[in-house]
Structures are given as C-alpha cells and as structure tokens.
Motif scaffolding. Structure first.
Motif, PDB file in Angstrom:
ATOM      1  N   ALA A 117       0.826  -1.211   0.000  1.00  0.00           N
ATOM      2  CA  ALA A 117       0.000   0.000   0.000  1.00  0.00           C
ATOM      3  C   ALA A 117       0.860   1.262   0.000  1.00  0.00           C
ATOM      4  CB  ALA A 117      -0.924  -0.010   1.218  1.00  0.00           C
ATOM      5  N   ARG A 121       1.149   4.355  -2.665  1.00  0.00           N
ATOM      6  CA  ARG A 121       0.847   5.722  -2.252  1.00  0.00           C
ATOM      7  C   ARG A 121       1.904   6.710  -2.762  1.00  0.00           C
ATOM      8  NH1 ARG A 121      -0.625   8.817   3.359  1.00  0.00           N
ATOM      9  NH2 ARG A 121       0.390  10.724   2.704  1.00  0.00           N
ATOM     10  N   ASP A 129      -5.462  13.708  -4.090  1.00  0.00           N
ATOM     11  CA  ASP A 129      -5.558  14.470  -2.852  1.00  0.00           C
ATOM     12  C   ASP A 129      -5.611  13.526  -1.655  1.00  0.00           C
ATOM     13  OD1 ASP A 129      -5.573  16.876  -4.130  1.00  0.00           O
ATOM     14  OD2 ASP A 129      -7.754  16.841  -4.411  1.00  0.00           O
ATOM     15  N   GLY A 130      -5.289  14.077  -0.500  1.00  0.00           N
ATOM     16  CA  GLY A 130      -5.182  13.286   0.720  1.00  0.00           C
ATOM     17  C   GLY A 130      -6.377  12.405   1.017  1.00  0.00           C
ATOM     18  N   PHE A 133      -6.635   9.036  -1.000  1.00  0.00           N
ATOM     19  CA  PHE A 133      -5.570   8.030  -1.041  1.00  0.00           C
ATOM     20  C   PHE A 133      -6.102   6.626  -0.806  1.00  0.00           C
ATOM     21  CE2 PHE A 133      -2.182  11.298   0.360  1.00  0.00           C
ATOM     22  CZ  PHE A 133      -2.090  11.739  -0.941  1.00  0.00           C
ATOM     23  N   GLU A 134      -6.858   6.511   0.282  1.00  0.00           N
ATOM     24  CA  GLU A 134      -7.286   5.188   0.701  1.00  0.00           C
ATOM     25  C   GLU A 134      -8.076   4.482  -0.403  1.00  0.00           C
ATOM     26  OE1 GLU A 134      -6.595   2.364   3.227  1.00  0.00           O
ATOM     27  OE2 GLU A 134      -5.752   4.381   3.210  1.00  0.00           O
TER      28      GLU A 134
END
Lengths: 259, 411, 293, 373
Positions: A117, A121, A129-130, A133-134
């Motif tokens: 992961a 990333r 954008d933050g 991410f997931e």
C-alpha cells in the motif's frame, strides 16, 4: 534519415512534422555517446498517442539508453526530444514525470522495504488528494490483483506480483506515456500472458501510449502492431510485426548477436 | 505566542520547584567537604595525578593535626578524565549533591573556563593552581599558580642577559600559547630585546621539521618554547636529531610534565625553565616535603610544580577558614582577601588580596646534558599585570579575564 | 636563497606526500576492493605503532620491530574481519558506523591498558645536508613509492591480483568463475590492515605515540581516499600529489595550520567537483561505455 | 502537554491523526498514554530532585534533540551525516556571540533566532553544495565529518584577541565563556529563563519537535522522504525532485541540531571546540543507531539512557564509558541493525497479532502496520 547534422533540426518538431495532434513522443537526431562508443546514433522516433510500440533489437543495440534518454536519466550528446509537442530535452527527470511520462525499470524496482500500500501511495500522492488516497490505493491494488497483499512488505511478493505492482505504481501516476523495459523477463508463461493482457488494457482502455522493450518475439506479437528495430544505436527497421519478422536482415542481426 | 504562553506557564511552575527538590538527599551540611577534581586518566593524567595526590596529602595532614576549626575534612574526588563535559557534570554534582565548601579543579585553562560559569552561578570558592596565562579577576576564583608573566618574567630577562637579544618564539596554538607569546614580546620590549620569529603550532602536531628549518634560518640567540602536551614533547628529540643548538627558554616544560626525566638525555640540554617550583629544589623544607609525598604515595611519580601549588593552597584555605571562623564561603573569601602568608615548599609566599593571585618565589631551572637540574636567579615576583589593569577584588567584584593585548602596545 | 626555498618546498612536499600515501594506502585498498570505509583505520595504525614501540623497547632492532607491528596489525585486522566486518559486506553505511564504534573502543582500551603515552623510538639516520630535516623523511618517501610499486605489482602481475580485480569488478561473475570471494575479501582486509600497521610502524619514531595517534592520520587518509576515488593506486597517487602540494605550499607560505585548512578546503571542493573522486572522473571520461546505467 | 486528555480514551483520534501513519511507530492509544506518562515524569524531575536534576537533565534533553536531528535525516531520508555536531556547535557559537554582545531580552531572543537561522543557512549551503553537486552515500558521510573536524581545528586556534566579534571572544581551545542564559522578550517585556525554566523550555522544544516531525514524516513529504531513502532513482521516476527533497531534509536537520546547540550552550553558559570533536560527533550516530534510526522516540530514549549511564559512570570515575558506548554500537548494528525500538515494536506487534487480538487493537483506517523496517 535526412542530414546527419542534428543541429540543423532545432525547430520544434510540431512545425516540421505538422502532425502535432497525434504524436505523443518524438525524437529528432537523438545521439548519445559514452566515451568513444555511440550507444544511440541519430534516432528519429515517433509515437502516436495511445499507441503500443515494441522496441526490439540485439543486446547493445541502444534500447535501454534510448529509454533513459526519454526519461531524462541520461543527457543526450545531441538531438532533441519532444513530448506532446514540447521540447523536453533539457527538462529534469522528475518534471518529465510530472508531465505524464512514467517508467517501469527492467529489474523490478519497487520499494522493497515498504508495504504494498505504501508503495502505491508514493506515486499516487503526486496526482491525488489526501482524502482520496485510501480509496485510490484500493482501486489500483484491486485492478492489479494485489489487494490481499496490501499490508505485505513488497520484498515478500513473488516476482510476478512485483512486476504487477511496479506497473500498478507506474499507472498510479496517470501517465500519458509509459516506458517499460522488459516487463516479462523471468516470468512464467501464465504470468507473461497476464502482463500482456494488462498492457493491452492500458493501451486500449486507458489510452496510454506504451513503449515496450522486449526480446521475446512471441510476447511482442501478442501485444504490439508496430515494432521498431534498433541496431547499433540506430533505427534499423520500423513497421508491422509481420513485415519485420519476415525481414531477412532483421533475422541476420539477431542471429549475429545471439548465435 | 504559543511559546511565550508556555514559557509563562513553565516559569510559574518553576517557581514551585524547590532548589533541593522534594526527594533530594543533600549531603550532610555539618561536615566540611572539599572537592578535588584532578585528572588521573587520559590527556592530562601525567600532570593531574600529582595534583590530586598532593591535595589529598595536604588534607590528610590537616586532618591528622586536628582538622580545621576542629573538624575533619571530607574529600569528594572522582576522576574527571581530562574531559571538560565531565568537569561540568562533576562540578554541578559537587556543588549540589556534595555541598562542597571549596573546590580544587582542573589542569588546563579550558577546563577552568568550562566550569567557571557554574562556579560563578553558585559563588563557589574555587582554587585553580596550574601555572597559566594569567588575567583571571574573579570574585570566587583563586588562581594560585604562577602566571605567564611571572614565569616568563623570570626566564626571558635571564636569557637575554646570558645569550643576547634575538628571540624566536614557538608556542602551542591555543590561548595559553598565544598569550605567552604576547608576554614574551612585552618582556622582550621591556628589556630591549626583539622577537625575530614567532610560530604557533597546533596542539596535535608532532612533526617539527619545518619549524626547526625556520628557526635555523632565523638564527636567533635563543628560542622560547611554550609547547605543551604529549604531541609537542616530540620537539625536543627532533631538535636533537636536527642539531639545532640554540638554547631554549620555556615556561611549560620540565616543571610540569618532567620532560627532562621522560626523554633520554641530552635532548633537553640547555633548556631553561622559569619556575616557582621543581621537585629537585635543594632546600631542607622541600626535601622534607618530597619525602612525605613519596612516603604517602609509595612510588616514584614526579612531584610537579602544580602539585606543590595544590599542596600549599590547601594550607592557604585552612588559614582563610580559621581567620573567618566559619566554613561559610563568602566569609572565607573575605578572610582570604585580608592577605595570607604561607610556608610553601617553594619558600615563604603571600596571597595578593586584590587579585586573588600569589606572589611567587621564581627561579630559572637549567638542564645540562645529563638532564641534571640547577637553579639560578631566585627572586620574588608579584602578580603585577592584574594590578596594572586595575583588578581589585577587595573593592569590586568581577568575573573577568584580562588579556595583555588591550594594555600593552607591543602585544 | 630562492633555490633553498624551492628545496625546502620540495622537501616539505616529499614529506607530506609520503605521509598521505602511507596513511592512505591501507584504507584505499579496503575501500577500493570492498567499498568499505574503515573508520577504525586510524586505530589500526595505532596498533602498528604500539606493537612497534613495544617490540623495540623489548630489544628488537628497529626494522624487525616494525615488521612485528605490520604482522600484528594484519592479524588483528583478520580477526576483526572474521568476527565483525564480514557481516557488513554490502551494508555501506552500517560498516562505517560499526568501524567507528570499534575506533572509539580501541582508543579507550589502549588508554586504559597503556596509559597516555608509550616509550619513544628515536629517529634513525640523522640529518640531511643543505635542507634541514632528518634523512628519515627521504627514507619514508622512498618506502611510500615502494609500497605503491609493490601494490601495482601485486594487482597487475600476480594470480591473487587478477582474482582480486575480478572480485572488485563483479563479485557474482568472479564467484561463478571459481574465485573464492569470501577469501579474497578476507585477504584484502588483511593486506589493508597490514598496510595501516606499516604506516603506524614507520611513523612511530617521528610522532609521539598516544592513544590519539591514529586520529593524526585519519583525516588525511579519508580525505585522500575520497578525493582519489575507488581506484587504489592511481587514486592514491593523484590524491596524495594534489593534497600534498596544496598542504606543502600553504604550510610554507602561512604555517602549519593554514596548510591543514587549505588542504581540507581543497579536498571539499574536489569532492564537490568530482563526486566519485579523481579516478571516478577519469573512469567516466574514458571507460563508461556500458549501455545502461 | 495538552496531550494528556487526547490519549486517555482514543476519543480524539482526529487530533492524533496527523501524528500517525506507517512511517512512525506507536499509532495506538497505549503508545500515546505511555508517551504522556513519560513526558509527565520528565516534567516532574525538577520538582522531585531539584535544580540539580534540572541542570543535568536539560543537557540530556538537548542531546536528545540533537539525536532527533540525525534520526530524521538518516532514518527517514537515508542521509548519514557524521557532522550534525557542526550545526549544533555553529548555532551554539552564534548564540554566544549575539547574546554576549546584546545581553538584553531583545538580544537574547534575537540570539536564539539568529543562531538557528545561521545553522539552518549553514546546513542549506552545505546541502546545496553536496546534493546539487552529486555527492552521495559515503562521500556525504565523510564530507560532513570533515566539515565538523575543520570547524574543530579552526575554532581551536581562535585564541588570539583578533578572533573577537564585538565583546564575544571565540576563545580558541578554551572556548567561549560567559554566554548568558536564555531569555525571551522585547525591550523590558519578557522572561529571563533560569535553571528550572530552561529545563522546561528544553523539554518543550523536544516534545514539540518530536510531534512536529511525526506529523511531517507521516505527511506526503514524509512519504517522499522515505521513498528517497528506499530508492532514489525510482523515486525520481515518480516525479519527485529527490535532490530537492534531500536538500530540504538536510536543512531541517541542521535547524533542529542548531536549536539543540543553542539550548546546550545557554545551559552551560559556555561552548568550546570539543563539541566538533570526533567523540562528540560519534554520539548522535550512537543514539540513533542504538535507539533505532527510523524511530524518533527510540533515538530520544537512547540518547537519554546512554547519557544518563555515561553520567553515572563519570561520577563513579570509571574509564569504561567510551568502551561501553562503542561496544554497544557495534553490538546493536550486528545483532539488530534496525535498532532497539523498532525491534521492540516488532515484538509488541507480533505479540498482539499472535494470540486472539483484542478488538481495541484493530488498526484505524489509514493505518498500515509493518511498513517500518
């Protein structure tokens, strides 16, 4: 291949070729010499948007050097590189990547010490954008069939998984042009087929232009319509896979090299 | 703003902190204690060990004779191992945890400077006994060793008289060496002589080939050597090997690190040292002292100039306490500032109240080709420099170190 | 007058050059062959010096005492290699950290065991005429050149040298061709240690021997290795020549301290301009004809 | 120290969130509780043991901050600097020069700012010089060490009167004496910071730096640092300007080392060239290696523990401190190259994972374990 003096062709390629709408990558008179040896010699190369092109040729033909020139890992001795109509010859590597060129190295070069992961990333945060991410990491891992391994340290992955991970990482950048250096070297028949499928998908569905260096002519046949043959640093032949395969001269240089 | 706010809060908290802490176990305040922080290992072990031993000897003698004000003196004496960081830690420990009444500490000036801020913060009575560059004018510090001016003032005029007026100075490239170089120039000027060459050598240099070259081409009447430490002691053998025959004056060699005993003769032939003391001093009082020292420590380690300074300074302290009638440090300092005379192994000498320094019985020690020591030109020399700059601790508290270049044109 | 000064400069240069070469070769062999910067190099030199002075004090003639120093240091190096260094091949930074730790331990152990100084060894051979300085410095310079020549012969002409260079260039290939690379590394480390011990032995008569003795060589040695780059002999010669002349020139002009500072500043600038050292630059210039990097 | 409330129940996970991620250990409520307890204990030291503990402790805390500066650049970006003490010392001297010349509140405040600015600029200049010049790996390590040693030699010979800046004498080998205590303020408004205040300022600086770096290494930039450490060329091919990243990281490291140098110098009222010496230069490497170069908290713990033991050995007069420290370094690199804290962390994670994991320990979203090496 025109005049041998590359300095003549200093005008932007768009003006000269007039087909700026379709070509994503062009080189003009590209040369790279190491000491006395010329690894890339006056290469004029052109790639359409969304095209999947294979680059073949015997060892020492200048294939990797050519890719390294395009990514900016090497500086050309002479000549120009145009990407999407812009001269990127002087641009540092990381800026080229920012423009949409991404690269998959010959030896899987992932971050072995980091989890799958985290690996994804790193390129991803260049474009996303933050709060995305997931979900984006999941999406990419899902696509490249690595979701179950997301927590695994990358060094623990199989060779095939590592190759997929690296392609996934290159894709996370949302590139317009991807350069791959022997993506199936050392893979099993099944794994090779998987990668072939992936690459076709990337070219067709995502519209990413691909340049693939490959030795395995069967693999080349399974993915590409057009191939470029390099020999001794120069473009030796270019054309459909059938035509190139049938060319006795191509056979000769291959046999001469590989015995 | 955040920082300011938190600092405010913190200092408020600081206000609640008791100096000794809730759990702290301070030393027994009834029992007088002195700290002896002298190097018994590493860089300064050679010079520090006798300092430690002589201080210990003095305290033991005093305790045997009934102590000070009828009380036995405790000693706190860990080995600071020639490390200034350790000195700082140990000085804090001595002040806070041992609550010492007096402190003897350090061979090098760097050590003195490293702990002087701590000493000043706590107004700790501090005896520094090494011969040093001079100039410290500090309320709680008593630098009782001879200063560069006292030592050079003994030897430089003597050599000018004996050999001539062209001097070549070679000194260690740090504070002590540089200031000593300044003093040589000042004293030369005062005696109509001239420094024809001057060179400062890094402390870790042990190859003197090019230095010796330059001395030979300058061809002085004599040279002054203020070289210090292990690495520099290689100079004398190289001087011998290269056949450099100019006489050498020094304030640093022989009396402290006994090069004349450690280096094979005749490497120190015709070395003249300005000293207030050497073990070889042929007086009855000194011979008795040397015997007591070697009986106590039971080996043949050299009793150096600094050790003698430590020894008599303990007696200076004793007299100060007795005059004050208390161990209270401020009172003892005031008592010392009334002037103290002491019968030191080097002779009868007196403390100079204004400057906290000693007048010393200075002499010139000469080594012959067998490294036998003879003494000449004995005379008392006062700590004149601090008087000249106006240091008077009896009327004004200071925490300064004066340097000659501000007061003498020649420097 | 000018003639004498030129001679003095020449002598100074010879002295510094010999010092840098001898201080450096041991480190350069280990760095060039194994890519390890041995930060305990100074303490290997220290071992050589102590072994030499104690052997000399025990009554051995000086050359034999020096040989003892070399042998003891080489054995010491081999022991360390077997027990510690061998685990660190391929771990560049770790190997530096560990050898630094070894250096701290050794300095302190020597201090505890032998106190603050060791018995001296007088300078042999006496004085030079014309330029003032001991003959011994010329002997040192001759030995420095001899050591470089010997190393060249070792690497160029002997079977060991061929194997060593093969290992250096490509460990995998060398192994596949039957070279016992593990032994090569061990031998190389032994040779490097022995050379360090040799430097310690040779300078035992000149420099005062204290536990910090090795530190006096350390800065020159790794500055020269870094400036020289990974080619052992050429790198050492060029770096020592370059740094030696800067040092000698500034020492003559402005004293020992400025000589040191000028040399270090020159080294820093050189590393900046040639990140892979002088020989790295030469190699880039001449040889780099591989297709991919 | 407002952390107390956050960590107690895990209720304020949102507050913790920026400080957590796979690039740091201790992303659990238990960790934050432990950290709070440790900080509280450190804060209580002067109350329990008095000024003495404050004076000695402040030095240890300043060292820990120096260790953190190395951990940050080495552990997270792969730049092994043997010369962190160069920035530490330069800032110490810079503070001394300003503070001695202008010993007013304004001057002291300026001194603090100027000193950190000087060390930052120095690190930036050196970093620019090295990274944009293509200097890498061992060459960076050697170069930084040489810079520290050059400063050592240089400041050692500044004894003469000509080496004075205003009233501040550099003082050569004897060092610069009479450096005032810290102070914050403008004109007559502000605070002079005494012994106990200094302890709390140092502790505060350490805690704030620690939390700040935790947030930084778990941010996007932190990922870029870690990626650069793992594979520089690869990272460049993901569009990162790795040269710039290294330059920035090195500069931040210099700033932190500089801050610790100021705190150290103001505490001792003194600084000398030995801070640039080879033994001093080795200490940060020892702390980071032993504690764990990829663990900020491990490095802090190691610095405090090792310096405390060293201090105890000094009190006992033992000469074995350096032998112990050196051996510890060798031992740790050989046996657990990653350092003590990451190894402990691994055990804890395994221990939790192996029996039936309690529900409380399920990782929060966004948390990926095992990424630490």
């Amino acid at each position: 291949m025109g005049t041998s003096d590359p300095t003549v062709r200093t005008t932007p390629a768009v003006d000269e070729t007039g087909d700026e709408s379709s070509q994503i990558l062009q080189t003009r008179g590209l040369c790279k010499a190491f000491g006395g040896l010329t690894a890339t010699d006056d290469v004029d190369f052109g790639l359409e948007k969304g095209e999947l092109r294979c680059l073949i040729g015997p060892n020492g033909a200048g294939k990797s050097t050519f890719l390294n020139l395009v990514t900016g890992q090497l500086e050309p001795t002479a000549g120009k590189i145009y990407y999407d109509g812009h001269d990127i010859t002087e641009m540092p590597s990381h800026e080229r990547v920012g423009r949409g060129i991404s690269m998959k190295f010959q030896v899987p070069s992932i971050y072995e010490g980091l989890s799958v992961a985290q690996n994804v990333r790193i390129p991803l945060q260049q474009v996303a954008d933050g709060d995305e991410f997931e979900s984006r990491i999941r999406e990419i891992l899902d696509r490249f069939d690595l979701l179950a391994e997301r927590q695994t340290v990358a060094s623990a992955l199989s060779h095939g998984q590592q190759q997929r991970l690296e392609i996934g990482m290159a894709m996370a950048l949302e590139p317009k042009l991807m350069l791959l250096d022997e993506p199936v070297a050392g893979l099993s028949v099944e794994e090779t087929a998987e990668i072939a499928e992936l690459l076709r998908e990337i070219a067709e569905d995502d519209g990413v232009a691909l340049v693939v260096i490959e030795h395995d002519i069967d693999f080349v046949e399974s993915i590409a319509d057009r191939v470029t043959v390099l020999d001794q640093g120069s473009i030796f032949r270019e054309g459909s896979i059938e035509a190139v395969k049938a060319d006795p001269e191509v056979k000769r240089i291959y046999l001469g090299e590989e015995r | 703003m955040l920082a300011a706010a938190s600092v405010g809060a913190l200092s408020a908290l600081g206000g609640c902190v008791d100096e000794g802490g809730v759990l702290s176990l301070g030393a027994d305040p009834e029992k007088p204690t002195v700290a002896i922080l002298e190097d018994r290992s590493q860089t300064f072990a050679l010079t520090g060990t006798p300092k430690y031993r002589a201080t210990k000897l003095a305290v033991e003698e005093i305790n045997r004779d009934g102590g000070i004000l009828g009380q036995e003196i405790d000693v706190f004496a860990p080995d600071p191992q020639s490390d200034n960081m350790r000195y700082q830690d140990l000085t804090r420990h001595a002040i806070y945890q041992e609550d010492v009444d007096a402190l003897w500490a350090g061979y090098s000036s760097a050590t003195r400077e490293a702990i002087r801020p701590i000493v000043n913060d706590h107004e700790q009575l501090y005896f520094y006994t090494t011969q040093y560059e001079g100039g410290v004018c500090d309320r709680s510090v008593f630098p009782l060793g001879a200063t560069a001016r006292q030592q050079l003032g003994a030897v430089v005029p003597y050599l000018i008289e004996e050999y001539g007026d062209e001097i070549y100075t070679v000194a260690a490239d740090y504070n002590f060496g540089q200031l000593s170089g300044d003093w040589v120039r000042i004293i030369a000027e005062e005696h109509g002589a001239e420094v024809v060459g001057e060179e400062y050598v890094p402390l870790d240099e042990s190859q003197f080939g090019s230095t010796i070259n330059r001395i030979q081409s300058a061809d002085p009447d004599f040279m002054m050597s203020m070289l210090v430490g292990q690495d520099h002691s290689a100079f004398y053998e190289q001087r011998l090997a290269s056949g450099l025959e100019v006489p050498v004056g020094t304030s640093t060699n022989m009396a402290q690190a006994y090069e004349h005993l450690r280096i094979d003769p005749p490497a120190l032939k015709d070395v003249y040292a300005g000293v207030n003391y050497m073990e070889e001093l042929p007086t009855d009082r000194n011979e008795a002292f040397v015997e007591r020292y070697h009986d106590r420590w039971d080996d043949d380690g050299y009793l150096n100039q600094e050790a003698q300074n430590n020894y008599f300074s303990v007696y200076v302290y004793k007299k100060g306490v007795e005059r004050a009638g208390t161990f209270d440090q401020a009172a003892v300092i005031d008592a010392l500032e009334e002037g103290i005379e002491v019968e030191a192994p080097e002779g009868d000498i007196a403390l100079d109240p204004a400057t906290h320094h000693m007048e010393h019985n200075m002499r010139v020690a000469h080594a012959d080709e067998n490294h036998e020591i003879t003494f000449d030109a004995e005379r008392k020399i006062e700590p004149a420099f601090l008087h000249d700059v106006g240091c008077d601790l009896t009327s004004e508290d200071e925490q300064t170190q004066y340097e000659p270049d501000a007061f003498y044109e020649e420097a | 007058m000018a003639g004498i000064e030129l001679l003095n400069f020449g002598f100074e240069f010879v002295e510094v050059f010999a010092f840098i070469v001898l201080a450096t070769v041991g480190l350069a062999v280990i760095f060039g062959m194994m890519g390890i910067i041995n930060l305990a190099h100074g303490e290997f030199i220290l071992v050589g010096a102590y072994a030499t002075t104690f052997a000399f004090a025990a009554g051995l003639p000086l050359p034999l005492a020096m040989l003892t120093g070399v042998v003891i240091t080489a054995v010491f190096g081999l022991v360390l290699e077997r027990f510690i260094i061998r685990h660190l091949y391929g771990r560049l930074l770790d190997s530096m950290v560990v050898t630094w730790g070894i250096s701290l331990v050794m300095i302190q152990l020597v201090r505890i065991a032998f106190g603050n100084s060791a018995p001296g060894v007088g300078i042999p051979f006496g004085q030079l005429p014309v330029v003032d300085g001991p003959v011994y410095y010329l002997v040192l310079a001759t030995i420095a050149v001899g050591v470089l020549g010997g190393l060249y012969a070792l690497f160029a002409w002997t079977d060991f040298g061929v194997r060593a260079r093969a290992t250096m260039q490509d460990e995998e290939t060398a192994r596949s061709m039957g070279v016992d690379t593990d032994r090569m590394y061990m031998a190389t480390f032994g040779i490097g240690s022995g050379l360090a011990g040799f430097a310690g032995a040779l300078y035992a008569p000149v420099m005062t021997i204290t536990p910090e003795y090795g530190t006096g060589f350390l800065v020159e040695a790794f500055v020269a290795v870094v400036v020289g780059g990974s080619s052992v002999i050429v790198g050492t010669i060029l770096a020592s020549g370059f740094l030696g002349s800067v040092n000698a020139a500034f020492t003559n002009l402005a004293g020992t301290f400025m000589g040191q500072v000028a040399m270090l500043v020159a080294a820093i600038v050189a590393i900046r301009l040639m990140p892979d050292g002088i020989t790295g630059l030469l190699a880039d210039w001449r040889e780099n004809r591989g297709e991919s990097r | 120290m407002s952390l107390g409330s956050d960590s107690s129940g895990g209720l304020l996970a949102a507050v913790r969130e920026p400080f957590e991620g796979p690039n740091t250990m201790g992303n659990t409520p238990a960790f934050w509780l432990g950290l709070t307890a440790a900080v509280t204990l450190l804060a209580a030291m002067p109350v329990l043991f008095g000024y003495y503990a404050a004076e000695i402790g402040a030095v240890f805390l300043a060292y820990a901050l120096l260790g953190v500066s190395l951990c940050f650049i080495w552990g997270y970006c792969g730049i092994l600097s043997f010369g962190q003490v160069a920035f530490f010392g330069v800032a110490g001297y810079a503070f001394g020069i300003v503070a001695i010349n202008v010993p007013t509140l304004t001057g002291l405040t300026l001194g603090l700012l100027a000193a950190v600015a000087v060390s930052t600029a120095f690190a930036a200049a050196l970093g620019y010089f090295m990274f944009y010049g293509g200097v890498r790996d061992v060459y960076v390590t050697i170069l930084t060490l040489v810079v520290a040693l050059v400063l050592y030699t240089f400041l050692g010979q500044t004894a003469g009167g000509e080496w004075a800046i205003g009233d501040a004498r550099l003082g050569g080998f004897n060092g610069m004496s009479g450096v005032p205590d810290l102070g914050v303020g403008i004109g007559s408004v502000g605070l002079e910071i005494g012994i106990v205040g200094h302890y709390y300022v140092t502790l505060g600086a350490l805690v704030v730096t620690y939390l700040g770096l935790r947030a930084l290494v778990n941010s996007q930039f932190g990922y870029a640092m870690v990626a650069t450490r793992e594979d520089e060329r690869r990272t460049e091919m993901f569009g990162y300007d790795t040269t710039f990243i290294k330059f920035v990281v090195f500069t931040i490291g210099g700033a932190i080392a500089g801050l610790s140098g100021v705190l150290f110098t103001a505490q001792n009222n003194y600084i000398d060239p030995s801070v640039f010496g080879i033994t001093a230069a080795a200490l940060p490497v020892v702390w980071a290696s032993v504690g764990g170069r990829t663990s900020l908290i491990g490095t802090i713990g190691a610095a405090l523990a090792i310096q405390f033991v060293d201090y105890q050995l000094a009190l006992s007069g033992s000469e074995w401190a350096l032998v112990l420290i050196g051996s510890l370094l060798v031992f740790v690199i050989l046996v657990m190259p990653e350092g003590v804290a990451p190894r402990l962390h691994e055990y804890v994670v395994e221990y939790r994972a192996s029996p039936d994991p309690t529900p409380a320990e399920t990782p929060a979203p966004g948390e990926v374990h095992g990424g630490d090496d």
